[in-house]
Write an enzyme that holds these catalytic residues in place. Structure first.
Site, PDB file in Angstrom:
ATOM      1  CE  LYS A   1      -3.464  -2.326   1.057  1.00  0.00           C
ATOM      2  NZ  LYS A   1      -5.313  -2.777   0.079  1.00  0.00           N
TER       3      LYS A   1
HETATM    4  C1  LIG Z   1      -1.112  -7.602   2.083  1.00  0.00           C
HETATM    5  C2  LIG Z   1      -2.302  -7.489   1.724  1.00  0.00           C
HETATM    6  N1  LIG Z   1      -2.007  -8.337   0.507  1.00  0.00           N
HETATM    7  C3  LIG Z   1      -3.083  -8.142  -0.201  1.00  0.00           C
HETATM    8  C4  LIG Z   1      -4.248  -7.694   0.380  1.00  0.00           C
HETATM    9  C5  LIG Z   1      -5.250  -7.850  -1.432  1.00  0.00           C
HETATM   10  O1  LIG Z   1      -5.046  -6.643  -2.170  1.00  0.00           O
HETATM   11  P1  LIG Z   1      -6.300  -6.387  -3.268  1.00  0.00           P
HETATM   12  O2  LIG Z   1      -7.154  -5.788  -1.808  1.00  0.00           O
HETATM   13  O3  LIG Z   1      -5.549  -4.988  -3.808  1.00  0.00           O
HETATM   14  O4  LIG Z   1      -6.952  -7.174  -3.891  1.00  0.00           O
HETATM   15  C6  LIG Z   1      -4.129  -6.509   0.838  1.00  0.00           C
HETATM   16  C7  LIG Z   1      -5.172  -6.202   1.443  1.00  0.00           C
HETATM   17  O5  LIG Z   1      -5.494  -4.956  -0.276  1.00  0.00           O
HETATM   18  C8  LIG Z   1      -3.504  -6.387   1.311  1.00  0.00           C
HETATM   19  O6  LIG Z   1      -3.574  -5.872   2.570  1.00  0.00           O
HETATM   20  N1  LIG Z   2      -6.437  -4.888   2.469  1.00  0.00           N
HETATM   21  C1  LIG Z   2      -7.321  -3.605   2.202  1.00  0.00           C
HETATM   22  C2  LIG Z   2      -8.200  -3.608   1.980  1.00  0.00           C
HETATM   23  C3  LIG Z   2      -8.588  -2.111   0.890  1.00  0.00           C
HETATM   24  O1  LIG Z   2      -8.083  -1.773   0.156  1.00  0.00           O
HETATM   25  P1  LIG Z   2      -8.182  -0.956  -1.065  1.00  0.00           P
HETATM   26  O2  LIG Z   2      -7.063  -0.868  -2.126  1.00  0.00           O
HETATM   27  O3  LIG Z   2      -9.104  -0.246  -0.951  1.00  0.00           O
HETATM   28  O4  LIG Z   2      -7.392   0.172  -0.039  1.00  0.00           O
HETATM   29  C4  LIG Z   2      -6.378  -3.187   3.107  1.00  0.00           C
HETATM   30  O5  LIG Z   2      -5.093  -3.621   4.003  1.00  0.00           O
HETATM   31  O6  LIG Z   2      -6.850  -2.379   4.061  1.00  0.00           O
END
Ligand SMILES: Cc1ncc(COP(=O)(O)O)c(C=O)c1O
Ligand SMILES: N[C@@H](CCOP(=O)(O)O)C(=O)O
Length: 468
Positions: A112
């Site tokens: 993120k």
């Molecule tokens: C460590 C981790 N892996 C994978 C995901 C999944 O990613 P996305 O929500 O973009 O599919 C998330 C949350 O978004 C996450 O925090």
């Molecule tokens: N896995 C995410 C969930 C939120 O997803 P987002 O990509 O829409 O912000 C988290 O860790 O918060």
């Protein structure tokens, strides 16, 4: 570049407007009206460049004249300056044909940070130019929240409120959200799961009186700028393995579908991606859907990969928009059906989805045993989310070997194992230490509010806590 809503009923916006707006006013998600394409030579020219320069070349067509080239380069440089690895997103080889893209070298140890550090800078630049302030409300299953709080803490023009599911994030994730003492950041523990948190955030965007009163903005992947920043590492990693002269595939641990949708954009931009493999944990709505069983919500079951404990996968709406031939009305209707439980995907749309995506699922046991087996075979200690990815990637590689294809597979390692020490230690016997800069995380006082899963209560809490 204009931005349009997946539901076709909201005004077209510029990049800056879409970034500051968050959810479209028709409830949809913003997308560029056209996906920019990079030529074979443009992509070949990325070889050997810094992460920052690739980021500039990949994202510039989307932001148009929002910032001058010099301003945008400066924003990118500041965004990635605090990363703990010179390559920003280093690629490691796990075995023949199998690679791991480490996306956890940012300030909060999850992928993120790639987007959040950038949009922190973009928001600051845009808001100071406009002389405006905003209230950011975000939903998190653990990582978005900590990354957002880190990126926006201390900024005068922004108040940040993060809703997280009480008792369903790891202790490290919770502490990353509750220990910063800046007056403009607020962690809110909600009784419910991530889907409840995300639904309340969307409710707030759809409650126009509240939205306008607090000048609501979003930093979940609702915000297209979040997804855009994640497109970059598909390019850096694929080019490192020989693209555009050679195809690559990606396996992506998936929950809200933002990260893998970024891969879809990279493919549409011209990057030769063979497969985009959706890897889910036991909350496998996306795997079931891509296996032809429709998109029907179940209840979310807590797992060892809590950040992926998601049933209503926000960005799947963006993928459906393209799968349904850019038909906003069709998407709107599907989303209405989703509010009453789910929908079947039409045959044509399934075929379109399967042109780019396939999927797999890892059980709890498979996730833990993949952490142990990967450590033994390669020395790499995976977080549980990345382990879901590696397990599904191994299956996908076996299937493609059978078909005689030799396309390298890159699995996205989405978080540092130290964010999930209990699961990692249970699986491997190894306690993953936090980086030394975070060694006092367990000693610092926490600050959070418990709020009922009730829209009026949350809105009231936010209004009372907006720092003046
Ligand atoms: C460590 C981790 N892996 C994978 C995901 C999944 O990613 P996305 O929500 O973009 O599919 C998330 C949350 O978004 C996450 O925090
Ligand atoms: N896995 C995410 C969930 C939120 O997803 P987002 O990509 O829409 O912000 C988290 O860790 O918060």
């Amino acid at each position: 570049m204009k931005y349009i809503s997946t539901r076709g009923q909201a005004p077209e916006l510029t990049f800056e407007e879409a970034m500051l707006t968050g959810l479209a006013r028709d409830g949809g998600l913003y997308l560029p009206a056209e996906i920019p394409v990079m030529s074979f030579d443009d992509i070949a020219g990325l070889a050997g460049l810094s992460y920052e320069e690739v980021a500039f070349r990949v994202m510039q067509p989307y932001i148009g004249d929002t910032f001058t080239d010099a301003e945008f380069r400066d924003i990118i440089a500041r965004a990635y300056n605090g990363f703990g690895h010179a390559a920003r997103a280093p690629l490691k080889q796990l075995s023949e044909g199998q690679f791991l893209l480490e996306l956890f070298h940012g300030p909060t140890l999850a992928f993120k940070d790639f987007a959040m550090q950038l949009i922190g800078q973009l928001f600051e630049a845009a808001l100071s130019r406009r002389g405006e302030t905003v209230t950011i409300v975000g939903a998190t299953s653990g990582d978005t929240g900590s990354a957002a709080i880190e990126a926006f803490r201390g900024l005068d023009a922004v108040n940040v409120f993060i809703l997280f599911p009480h008792g369903r994030v790891s202790e490290v994730q919770r502490r990353q959200m509750t220990t910063p003492d800046d007056a403009n950041v607020h962690a809110i523990a909600l009784d419910g799961d991530f889907d409840d948190c995300q639904a309340r955030v969307k409710d707030m965007f759809n409650h126009f009186a509240f939205r306008d009163e607090v000048r609501l903005a979003g930093v979940n992947s609702i915000n297209f700028a979040r997804v855009l920043a994640q497109v970059v590492y598909y390019f850096t990693s694929a080019v490192a393995l020989g693209a555009p002269h050679r195809k690559v595939s990606f396996t992506v641990p998936t929950g809200n579908f933002g990260d893998i949708f970024a891969g879809y954009l990279a493919k549409r931009m011209g990057l030769p991606i063979d497969r985009l493999v959706v890897a889910t944990n036991q909350n496998d709505i996306l795997h079931r859907c891509l296996s032809g069983q429709g998109y029907f919500k179940g209840s979310t079951i807590p797992s060892v990969s809590p950040s992926m404990d998601i049933q209503v996968s926000s960005n799947f709406e963006r993928a459906l928009y393209y799968a349904y031939g850019e038909d906003g009305r069709a998407v709107s209707q599907l989303m209405d059906e989703l509010s009453s439980g789910g929908f079947d995907v039409s045959q044509g749309a399934m075929e379109a989805l399967r042109e780019s995506f396939s999927s797999g699922r890892a059980s709890e046991e498979e996730t833990l045993s993949t952490i142990a087996s990967t450590l033994a075979a390669t020395g790499e200690l995976l977080c549980p989310h990345s382990a879901v990815g590696v397990k599904v990637a191994e299956e996908a590689l076996r299937a493609s070997d059978g078909a005689g294809t030799k396309v390298p597979m890159i699995t996205l390692a989405t978080a540092h194992p130290a964010k999930f020490p209990a699961a990692v230690e249970e699986a491997s016997g190894v306690h993953p230490p936090l980086p030394s800069r975070m060694s006092d995380l367990y000693e610092m006082p926490e600050r959070l509010s418990r709020v009922d899963n009730d829209l009026a209560a949350i809105e009231d809490h936010i209004k009372r806590h907006i720092a003046s």
